[in-house]
Scaffold this motif. Structure first.
Motif, mmCIF file in Angstrom:
data_model
loop_
_atom_site.group_PDB
_atom_site.id
_atom_site.type_symbol
_atom_site.label_atom_id
_atom_site.label_comp_id
_atom_site.label_asym_id
_atom_site.label_seq_id
_atom_site.Cartn_x
_atom_site.Cartn_y
_atom_site.Cartn_z
ATOM 1 N N PHE A 46 -27.044 27.722 -3.363
ATOM 2 C CA PHE A 46 -27.896 28.692 -2.691
ATOM 3 C C PHE A 46 -29.127 28.019 -2.086
ATOM 4 O O PHE A 46 -29.984 28.684 -1.523
ATOM 5 C CB PHE A 46 -28.344 29.770 -3.691
ATOM 6 C CG PHE A 46 -27.209 30.588 -4.226
ATOM 7 C CD1 PHE A 46 -26.650 31.601 -3.473
ATOM 8 C CD2 PHE A 46 -26.698 30.346 -5.484
ATOM 9 C CE1 PHE A 46 -25.605 32.350 -3.956
ATOM 10 C CE2 PHE A 46 -25.653 31.090 -5.981
ATOM 11 C CZ PHE A 46 -25.098 32.102 -5.214
ATOM 12 N N ALA A 47 -29.238 26.716 -2.214
ATOM 13 C CA ALA A 47 -30.416 25.971 -1.779
ATOM 14 C C ALA A 47 -30.792 26.200 -0.307
ATOM 15 O O ALA A 47 -31.979 26.363 -0.009
ATOM 16 C CB ALA A 47 -30.235 24.488 -2.057
ATOM 17 N N PRO A 48 -29.855 26.221 0.629
ATOM 18 C CA PRO A 48 -30.262 26.443 2.025
ATOM 19 C C PRO A 48 -30.945 27.793 2.230
ATOM 20 O O PRO A 48 -31.831 27.929 3.068
ATOM 21 C CB PRO A 48 -28.950 26.388 2.807
ATOM 22 C CG PRO A 48 -27.987 25.708 1.931
ATOM 23 C CD PRO A 48 -28.420 25.951 0.534
ATOM 24 N N LEU A 70 -33.585 23.607 -9.448
ATOM 25 C CA LEU A 70 -33.952 24.505 -10.530
ATOM 26 C C LEU A 70 -33.700 25.966 -10.156
ATOM 27 O O LEU A 70 -33.110 26.723 -10.936
ATOM 28 C CB LEU A 70 -35.427 24.297 -10.900
ATOM 29 C CG LEU A 70 -35.950 25.157 -12.026
ATOM 30 C CD1 LEU A 70 -35.324 24.720 -13.338
ATOM 31 C CD2 LEU A 70 -37.453 25.088 -12.085
ATOM 32 N N LEU A 71 -34.120 26.359 -8.957
ATOM 33 C CA LEU A 71 -33.881 27.731 -8.497
ATOM 34 C C LEU A 71 -32.382 28.027 -8.382
ATOM 35 O O LEU A 71 -31.928 29.121 -8.710
ATOM 36 C CB LEU A 71 -34.564 27.971 -7.150
ATOM 37 C CG LEU A 71 -36.071 28.148 -7.182
ATOM 38 C CD1 LEU A 71 -36.634 28.167 -5.763
ATOM 39 C CD2 LEU A 71 -36.428 29.434 -7.901
ATOM 40 N N ASP A 72 -31.637 27.039 -7.894
ATOM 41 C CA ASP A 72 -30.192 27.193 -7.747
ATOM 42 C C ASP A 72 -29.533 27.433 -9.101
ATOM 43 O O ASP A 72 -28.725 28.349 -9.265
ATOM 44 C CB ASP A 72 -29.616 25.944 -7.081
ATOM 45 C CG ASP A 72 -28.208 26.138 -6.588
ATOM 46 O OD1 ASP A 72 -27.914 27.197 -6.011
ATOM 47 O OD2 ASP A 72 -27.388 25.223 -6.778
ATOM 48 N N THR A 73 -29.900 26.633 -10.092
ATOM 49 C CA THR A 73 -29.356 26.781 -11.441
ATOM 50 C C THR A 73 -29.740 28.129 -12.035
ATOM 51 O O THR A 73 -28.912 28.815 -12.636
ATOM 52 C CB THR A 73 -29.857 25.639 -12.342
ATOM 53 O OG1 THR A 73 -29.501 24.398 -11.743
ATOM 54 C CG2 THR A 73 -29.253 25.725 -13.722
ATOM 55 N N LEU A 74 -30.991 28.506 -11.853
ATOM 56 C CA LEU A 74 -31.481 29.777 -12.370
ATOM 57 C C LEU A 74 -30.694 30.951 -11.780
ATOM 58 O O LEU A 74 -30.247 31.849 -12.503
ATOM 59 C CB LEU A 74 -32.972 29.933 -12.061
ATOM 60 C CG LEU A 74 -33.614 31.252 -12.473
ATOM 61 C CD1 LEU A 74 -33.762 31.303 -13.974
ATOM 62 C CD2 LEU A 74 -34.949 31.423 -11.789
ATOM 63 N N GLU A 80 -24.125 34.809 -13.301
ATOM 64 C CA GLU A 80 -23.051 34.745 -14.288
ATOM 65 C C GLU A 80 -23.305 35.724 -15.434
ATOM 66 O O GLU A 80 -22.388 36.398 -15.904
ATOM 67 C CB GLU A 80 -22.905 33.324 -14.821
ATOM 68 C CG GLU A 80 -21.674 33.148 -15.675
ATOM 69 C CD GLU A 80 -21.404 31.695 -16.000
ATOM 70 O OE1 GLU A 80 -20.516 31.464 -16.841
ATOM 71 O OE2 GLU A 80 -22.059 30.804 -15.439
ATOM 72 N N ARG A 81 -24.560 35.821 -15.880
ATOM 73 C CA ARG A 81 -24.890 36.785 -16.939
ATOM 74 C C ARG A 81 -24.656 38.218 -16.481
ATOM 75 O O ARG A 81 -24.132 39.051 -17.233
ATOM 76 C CB ARG A 81 -26.347 36.625 -17.366
ATOM 77 C CG ARG A 81 -26.598 35.412 -18.202
ATOM 78 C CD ARG A 81 -28.036 35.376 -18.642
ATOM 79 N NE ARG A 81 -28.349 34.135 -19.325
ATOM 80 C CZ ARG A 81 -29.547 33.821 -19.757
ATOM 81 N NH1 ARG A 81 -30.561 34.643 -19.576
ATOM 82 N NH2 ARG A 81 -29.750 32.686 -20.375
ATOM 83 N N ILE A 82 -25.061 38.513 -15.251
ATOM 84 C CA ILE A 82 -24.842 39.866 -14.709
ATOM 85 C C ILE A 82 -23.352 40.158 -14.637
ATOM 86 O O ILE A 82 -22.898 41.245 -15.010
ATOM 87 C CB ILE A 82 -25.508 40.014 -13.325
ATOM 88 C CG1 ILE A 82 -27.033 39.991 -13.474
ATOM 89 C CG2 ILE A 82 -25.058 41.293 -12.633
ATOM 90 C CD1 ILE A 82 -27.782 39.907 -12.162
#
Length: 134
Positions: A46-48, A70-74, A80-82
């Motif tokens: 999702f970085a771009p 970090l934002l991408d991993t978050l 995934e949790r949702i």
């Protein structure tokens, strides 16, 4: 006495067999169902999108590679949790289809109340905005 029938070697039996017909192109093979339906590996990033969204807010700001990572991993972990929570809701209701209601409920269960309400209002505004343009 009956004469013993001549035995064929493997090579002779393979030669004497007729070739099998290839399946017709109109028939499609159906892939076997998987035992567990998990999301595909998260190879996408999702970085771009982070840079684009940040540019909308302020053109002078940028993100470092570590911040993007970090934002991408978050975001991936949150999605995934949702997804897992929504799937659990579907199982509890004994349904087959995952709908918007289950996703909305899953987000409500996972996020703090104030953040959930803020996101819910923004989602409704966005849906109304896009439906009015159609």
């Amino acid at each position: 006495m009956a004469e013993p029938s001549p035995q064929r070697t493997c090579e002779e039996s393979m030669v004497s067999q007729e070739p099998k017909k290839a399946p017709s192109p109109s028939r499609r093979r159906v892939a076997p169902r998987r035992a567990c339906r998990r999301p595909p590996s998260w190879d996408l990033s999702f970085a771009p999108y982070f840079s684009r969204i940040l540019r909308r807010q302020n053109e002078n700001l940028t993100l470092s590679r570590k911040a993007k990572s970090l934002l991408d991993t978050l975001l991936k972990e949150l999605l995934e949790r949702i997804l897992n929570e929504a799937a659990q809701l579907v199982r509890e209701k004994q349904r087959v289809t995952l709908s918007f209601v289950e996703i909305q409920s899953a987000v409500g269960r996972l996020l703090p109340r104030e953040l959930y309400l803020s996101l819910d209002i923004q989602a409704i505004d966005t849906l109304l905005e896009h439906s009015s343009h159609s």
